[in-house]
Design a protein around this motif. Structure first.
Motif: not given
Length: 100
Positions: A31-43, A47-63
């Motif tokens: 939640a404190k990561e620079p540029g993060l707007i929100w994250k949705i946790w997925t599980e 299928t034995g998988e987890a992850g997330g969908i994130y929204l960032f305010e800029d490309l550099n923050s996401a990368e």
């Protein structure tokens, strides 16, 4: 312009409420990561998988986050991480009630 990050990986850990308890500290850190707007946790236990969908305010923050997160997951012993960054088409997304 905002950017969506999609991440998934093999996961054999806890699920549901147990995952919520086990990952709370990590969620608070993310939640404190620079540029993060929100994250949705997925599980997906089936299928034995987890992850997330994130929204960032800029490309550099996401990368930057994706590179760091891949290394963190590898440190946890995760052998394969799928990560993709997409530009968000905001006008169309807003029509479909995206929380932008």
């Amino acid at each position: 312009m905002s950017y969506l990050l999609q991440v998934d990986f093999p996961y054999q850990g806890s699920w549901g409420s147990e995952m919520s308890s086990a990952m709370r500290g990590l969620a608070e850190s993310i939640a404190k990561e620079p540029g993060l707007i929100w994250k949705i946790w997925t599980e997906n236990q089936a299928t034995g998988e987890a992850g997330g969908i994130y929204l960032f305010e800029d490309l550099n923050s996401a990368e930057t986050y994706l590179a760091m997160h891949i290394e963190r997951l590898r440190g946890f012993g995760v052998p394969r991480v799928n990560g993709k960054v997409f530009e968000v088409n905001e006008p169309l997304s807003l029509i479909d009630r995206a929380p932008l």
